[in-house]
Design a protein around this motif. Structure first.
Motif, PDB file in Angstrom:
ATOM      1  N   SER A  48      37.305  41.830  39.895  1.00 22.64           N
ATOM      2  CA  SER A  48      36.548  42.100  41.096  1.00 22.64           C
ATOM      3  C   SER A  48      35.117  42.451  40.738  1.00 22.64           C
ATOM      4  CB  SER A  48      37.187  43.267  41.863  1.00 22.64           C
ATOM      5  OG  SER A  48      36.467  43.560  43.041  1.00 22.64           O
ATOM      6  N   ASN A  58      33.901  40.637  45.726  1.00 26.55           N
ATOM      7  CA  ASN A  58      34.762  39.482  45.498  1.00 26.55           C
ATOM      8  C   ASN A  58      35.954  39.893  44.651  1.00 26.55           C
ATOM      9  OD1 ASN A  58      33.171  37.588  46.886  1.00 26.55           O
ATOM     10  ND2 ASN A  58      31.842  37.337  45.117  1.00 26.55           N
ATOM     11  N   TYR A  59      37.035  39.152  44.799  1.00 29.72           N
ATOM     12  CA  TYR A  59      38.261  39.427  44.056  1.00 29.72           C
ATOM     13  C   TYR A  59      38.836  38.122  43.525  1.00 29.72           C
ATOM     14  CZ  TYR A  59      38.037  43.861  46.558  1.00 29.72           C
ATOM     15  OH  TYR A  59      37.630  45.070  47.067  1.00 29.72           O
ATOM     16  N   GLU A  61      41.919  35.697  42.937  1.00 27.97           N
ATOM     17  CA  GLU A  61      42.974  35.421  43.904  1.00 27.97           C
ATOM     18  C   GLU A  61      44.240  36.255  43.665  1.00 27.97           C
ATOM     19  OE1 GLU A  61      42.251  33.408  46.425  1.00 27.97           O
ATOM     20  OE2 GLU A  61      44.189  33.826  47.368  1.00 27.97           O
ATOM     21  N   SER A  62      44.567  36.506  42.417  1.00 29.95           N
ATOM     22  CA  SER A  62      45.819  37.182  42.083  1.00 29.95           C
ATOM     23  C   SER A  62      45.867  38.644  42.529  1.00 29.95           C
ATOM     24  CB  SER A  62      46.080  37.098  40.582  1.00 29.95           C
ATOM     25  OG  SER A  62      45.024  37.711  39.862  1.00 29.95           O
ATOM     26  N   VAL A  63      44.718  39.230  42.857  1.00 29.02           N
ATOM     27  CA  VAL A  63      44.711  40.640  43.257  1.00 29.02           C
ATOM     28  C   VAL A  63      44.250  40.846  44.695  1.00 29.02           C
ATOM     29  CG1 VAL A  63      44.259  41.301  40.870  1.00 29.02           C
ATOM     30  CG2 VAL A  63      42.357  41.223  42.501  1.00 29.02           C
ATOM     31  N   LYS A  64      43.874  39.782  45.368  1.00 32.94           N
ATOM     32  CA  LYS A  64      43.411  39.914  46.755  1.00 32.94           C
ATOM     33  C   LYS A  64      44.485  40.553  47.625  1.00 32.94           C
ATOM     34  CE  LYS A  64      39.991  36.208  47.119  1.00 32.94           C
ATOM     35  NZ  LYS A  64      39.674  34.878  47.714  1.00 32.94           N
ATOM     36  N   GLY A  65      44.067  41.508  48.441  1.00 35.35           N
ATOM     37  CA  GLY A  65      44.988  42.197  49.319  1.00 35.35           C
ATOM     38  C   GLY A  65      45.720  43.355  48.654  1.00 35.35           C
ATOM     39  N   ARG A  66      45.622  43.473  47.336  1.00 31.87           N
ATOM     40  CA  ARG A  66      46.284  44.569  46.614  1.00 31.87           C
ATOM     41  C   ARG A  66      45.285  45.519  45.961  1.00 31.87           C
ATOM     42  NH1 ARG A  66      49.369  43.570  42.264  1.00 31.87           N
ATOM     43  NH2 ARG A  66      48.230  41.704  41.623  1.00 31.87           N
ATOM     44  N   THR A  68      41.270  47.099  45.519  1.00 27.95           N
ATOM     45  CA  THR A  68      40.031  47.344  46.248  1.00 27.95           C
ATOM     46  C   THR A  68      39.006  47.981  45.329  1.00 27.95           C
ATOM     47  OG1 THR A  68      41.262  47.695  48.309  1.00 27.95           O
ATOM     48  CG2 THR A  68      38.975  48.455  48.247  1.00 27.95           C
TER      49      THR A  68
END
Length: 126
Positions: A48, A58-59, A61-66, A68
């Motif tokens: 990120s 930005n993140y 893809e593998s950590v998006k939504g998990r 911050t």
């Protein structure tokens, strides 16, 4: 700029950890920030990034939504909140900052970064 991570450890799948990166030297507010991780035998992976003003994040893809990313310039510290951790998140985590930052821009490659913390181990057993 000197960076020191803390907050790693052993956590069960589905658990949470918050990594911290304390800075010293030039004020953190002038730097974009980033978090990376690395497992043995693999290249360091960006997780990120956040721009100088915090308006862009930005993140991978593998950590998006998990995960911050956040920053507290007054405390000279930035953070990575990690929720719903998975065994594949096991790695050494590094915080970083580029030498030069363009306001509003977020840097997602390791080559852009000049200042690195020492790393902190995060282990999520399978």
């Amino acid at each position: 700029l000197k960076l020191v991570e803390s907050g790693g450890g052993l956590v069960q799948p589905g658990g949470s950890l918050r990594l911290s990166c304390a800075s010293s030297g030039y004020p953190l507010e002038y730097y974009a920030i980033g978090w990376f991780r690395q497992v043995p035998g693999k290249e360091r992976e960006v997780i990120s990034c956040m721009s100088v003003g915090g308006d862009t994040a930005n993140y991978v893809e593998s950590v998006k939504g998990r995960f911050t990313i956040s920053r507290d310039n007054a405390k000279k510290t930035f953070y990575l909140q990690m929720n719903n951790l998975k065994p594949e998140d096991t790695a050494v985590y590094y915080c970083a900052a580029p030498e030069f930052s363009i306001r509003g821009y977020c840097y997602m490659t390791a080559d852009d970064y000049s200042f690195w913390g020492q790393g902190t181990q995060v282990t999520v057993p399978s």
